[in-house]
Design a protein around this motif. Sequence first.
Motif, mmCIF file in Angstrom:
data_model
loop_
_atom_site.group_PDB
_atom_site.id
_atom_site.type_symbol
_atom_site.label_atom_id
_atom_site.label_comp_id
_atom_site.label_asym_id
_atom_site.label_seq_id
_atom_site.Cartn_x
_atom_site.Cartn_y
_atom_site.Cartn_z
ATOM 1 N N GLU A 194 -34.408 -1.188 8.006
ATOM 2 C CA GLU A 194 -33.108 -1.209 7.056
ATOM 3 C C GLU A 194 -32.326 0.041 7.313
ATOM 4 O OE1 GLU A 194 -32.232 -3.743 5.205
ATOM 5 O OE2 GLU A 194 -33.816 -4.717 5.758
ATOM 6 N N ILE A 195 -32.921 1.167 7.871
ATOM 7 C CA ILE A 195 -32.122 2.200 8.245
ATOM 8 C C ILE A 195 -31.450 2.098 9.449
ATOM 9 C CG2 ILE A 195 -32.418 4.763 9.060
ATOM 10 C CD1 ILE A 195 -34.420 5.114 6.898
ATOM 11 N N GLU A 196 -32.170 1.665 10.464
ATOM 12 C CA GLU A 196 -31.597 1.327 11.825
ATOM 13 C C GLU A 196 -30.420 0.167 11.629
ATOM 14 O OE1 GLU A 196 -31.681 2.949 13.935
ATOM 15 O OE2 GLU A 196 -33.875 3.471 14.725
ATOM 16 N N LYS A 197 -30.637 -0.643 10.787
ATOM 17 C CA LYS A 197 -29.284 -1.658 10.594
ATOM 18 C C LYS A 197 -28.424 -1.078 10.114
ATOM 19 C CE LYS A 197 -32.183 -6.020 9.855
ATOM 20 N NZ LYS A 197 -32.607 -7.095 8.695
ATOM 21 N N LEU A 198 -28.137 -0.036 9.276
ATOM 22 C CA LEU A 198 -27.145 0.674 8.936
ATOM 23 C C LEU A 198 -26.329 1.481 10.252
ATOM 24 C CD1 LEU A 198 -28.536 2.441 5.726
ATOM 25 C CD2 LEU A 198 -26.893 0.385 5.831
#
Length: 350
Positions: A229-233
């Motif tokens: 989820e962090i990387e998707k940001l």
Amino acid sequence: MNEIQKLKFDIKLQNHIWFWSIYFTLNFLRWGAYFNDYPYAFKSNSIEFALVIPLVYFNLFVLVPRFVLKQRYILYTFSLLISLFVMYLCKTALTYYIISENIWPEANREYHPFEINHIVAVCIGELYVLAMASSVYLTLTWLRERERNRSLRENQFKIKLKYLENQIQPHFFFNTLNNLYALSLESSNKVPDVIIKLSNLMEYVLYDVKGTKFVPLIKEIDYIQNYIEIEKLRFENVEVTINLESNIEDIVVPPLIFISLVENAFKHGGLNNRNLKIKINCKVIDNKLLDFEILNNFVISQNLNQKGGIGLVNTKKRLKLIYKNNFTLKQAIKLNYYIIRLQIPIQNED
């Protein structure tokens, strides 16, 4: 090795006393019953043990370290024979003056000092006691050294494993802070969400898995999902699919063992890639192996020699420490997909 060569008196004194007391009592009862003469058996064994006990420790702590451990066997044999002869002289004299002028009443006829049969019989008897007592002591010493070495190896294993784990954690946070810095430069409204998710990941790394050898696989999957989820940001066009093909509720794995594989997919799959696709498959094979596979597409023109990093290298080292050779970690390229597949033995929660 130095401890063995010195042959320290590291077995408790009370254990030595118990050993010789029991041995003396058994010998006294044995010969007292055999000759039906307990007073003689007591006096005879008193002289015997008063001489053989010093001989045993002289052999263990002087002769063996000085000659045997230095492979000077001829000198050891010569010194031992002299020691036995000195003991023969002392035993014969004490028997003659304290017990009886018949220095060998156990025999069928009367013997005189320095007769060859008497010398041989006495020396063989002392060698028997010497060998038996020395064997007991050396066996106990060997067992203690083996346990000490096992403990040292285990401590070294824990220290090395902890070192690798501590390297993985800063590596992950370094990458995430880089992501956060990039978003802050863009004045992105995603920064607060990244900070919250990062704090959740830090809580897991710093508290939930601290000091634990294994954690539930389901928690590791949750950790990976939070990281994704962090990387998707950071990556606008990224598609991540996670397939759990088996029941994994009771399975445990080493903490943070998969995160480097996922980081690797984002780090290198995302280079110049406007449409990053990542697929994670996790399943159980024959109720024996846990199969973790991660695939990511990449731009054909990128330099594949960049693949891997400190995180992936440390993961391999950790796997080697934990599972020895009982695991497989394979990397492959099919078309424009980079594939890493890890298989480890299944371990269930107690």
